[in-house]
Motif scaffolding. Structure first.
Motif, PDB file in Angstrom:
ATOM      1  N   LYS A   1      35.050  10.031  44.139  1.00 13.73           N
ATOM      2  CA  LYS A   1      34.112  10.678  45.053  1.00 13.73           C
ATOM      3  C   LYS A   1      33.805  12.112  44.593  1.00 13.73           C
ATOM      4  O   LYS A   1      32.655  12.568  44.658  1.00 13.73           O
ATOM      5  N   LEU A   2      34.830  12.792  44.115  1.00 13.06           N
ATOM      6  CA  LEU A   2      34.620  14.141  43.576  1.00 13.06           C
ATOM      7  C   LEU A   2      33.707  14.099  42.357  1.00 13.06           C
ATOM      8  O   LEU A   2      32.863  14.985  42.166  1.00 13.06           O
ATOM      9  N   SER A   3      33.860  13.073  41.540  1.00 11.06           N
ATOM     10  CA  SER A   3      33.008  12.922  40.360  1.00 11.06           C
ATOM     11  C   SER A   3      31.545  12.746  40.761  1.00 11.06           C
ATOM     12  O   SER A   3      30.640  13.320  40.137  1.00 11.06           O
ATOM     13  N   SER A   4      31.303  11.981  41.814  1.00 13.16           N
ATOM     14  CA  SER A   4      29.936  11.797  42.314  1.00 13.16           C
ATOM     15  C   SER A   4      29.348  13.124  42.783  1.00 13.16           C
ATOM     16  O   SER A   4      28.207  13.475  42.453  1.00 13.16           O
ATOM     17  N   LEU A   5      30.147  13.862  43.542  1.00 11.98           N
ATOM     18  CA  LEU A   5      29.690  15.147  44.072  1.00 11.98           C
ATOM     19  C   LEU A   5      29.480  16.153  42.934  1.00 11.98           C
ATOM     20  O   LEU A   5      28.528  16.940  42.946  1.00 11.98           O
TER      21      LEU A   5
END
Length: 295
Positions: free
Chosen positions: A74-78
């Motif tokens: 999820k951090l990678s997406s953000l």
């Protein structure tokens, strides 16, 4: 809308799959709801987002039971969305620049209990003749010395000193170490070498041979260990390294010093050996929970 623009960029310029784009969209929408609330605008004003906001989101995800791998995805997406906005000039600085995701917990080593090893070595049939004797010795060698698969395959006859009960092992980066062994392994070695020399035309100086007199290979050792471990355990992992783990755990359970186990295993640092201390502690916790009435 910036989010839709970003997803179009992934679809048409980066050629991401529909599933990947959907995941990116869900992750960013999840952060948007956390940041703005359920009733907020459908778009996300990323200019207002701070590093502290992102950290709080990470903490909330962890508190809600998300695994470290999921949180990092999820951090990678953000992070990708933030970099897209930087390139577009929407952002002047990246609020995720110093954000570090949670570390993935390392699984504890799989090992056999002492009772399982006793059953394997004392009650299991390994077969007749040279092959049966060899296979039992290989299992015992892993368990009694903790050597690696490559180290066992590389053993030669002159690496074994039966009079002093020592084996010379060549480990990683050609680093050599001496490992002592007990009377049980010594007796097995005597029996094996005698039977091997009678039944096999020895063509190499290797300790462990195939029927054709050649050094035994990695795949053959792996397979014989897997087959024999399956007789006493149902673990998915039934490899030579499980026996190495078992050696280390057994040593620590019987009050061996961590530094001594490090030297026997041939580890370059104590940190690599400490994982076995965690394993023994987990076993203690299990025993406590099972035995104590108020655990």
């Amino acid at each position: 809308m910036l989010i839709e623009s970003f997803l179009d960029y992934l679809r048409f310029e980066r050629n991401y799959s529909d599933n990947t784009i959907e995941c990116y969209g869900k992750d960013i929408a999840q952060f948007r709801i956390f940041f703005q609330g359920e009733g907020g605008d459908e778009d996300l004003d990323f200019c207002l987002v701070t590093s502290e906001d992102v950290r709080e989101w990470v903490v909330s995800l962890m508190d809600n039971g998300f695994a470290a791998t999921s949180v990092n995805r999820k951090l990678s997406s953000l992070r990708s969305f933030s970099k897209y906005l930087l390139r577009k000039g929407v952002l002047e600085k990246d609020p995720l620049r110093k954000i570090v995701g949670p570390k993935k917990a390392k699984p504890l080593p799989v090992f056999l209990k002492e009772s399982e090893m006793d059953k394997l070595l004392d009650e299991t049939e390994f077969g007749e003749g040279f092959i049966g004797c060899r296979d039992k010795l290989i299992i015992q060698m892993f368990y009694a010395t903790g050597i690696r698969l490559a180290e066992l395959i590389g053993l030669n006859d002159n690496d074994v000193d039966l009079s002093s009960s020592l084996i010379k092992v060549t480990g990683k980066r050609n680093k050599q170490r001496l490992i002592p062994f007990g009377d049980e392994l010594k007796e097995l070695l005597f029996g094996y070498i005698s039977m091997r020399n009678e039944e096999v035309a020895v063509l190499e100086p290797a300790l462990f041979l195939q029927k054709n007199g050649r050094r035994i290979g990695r795949a053959a050792v792996y397979q014989l260990v897997k087959q024999n471990l399956s007789k006493v355990v149902t673990h998915k992992k039934r490899s030579p390294h499980v026996l190495r783990h078992t050696f280390a755990t057994t040593m620590l359970n019987n009050e061996a010093e961590l530094g001594a186990v490090k030297e026997l295993l041939g580890h370059s640092s104590l940190a690599a050996t400490e994982v076995y201390a965690h394993t023994t502690f987990e076993e203690l916790k299990k025993v406590y929970k099972q035995a104590h009435p108020r655990s």
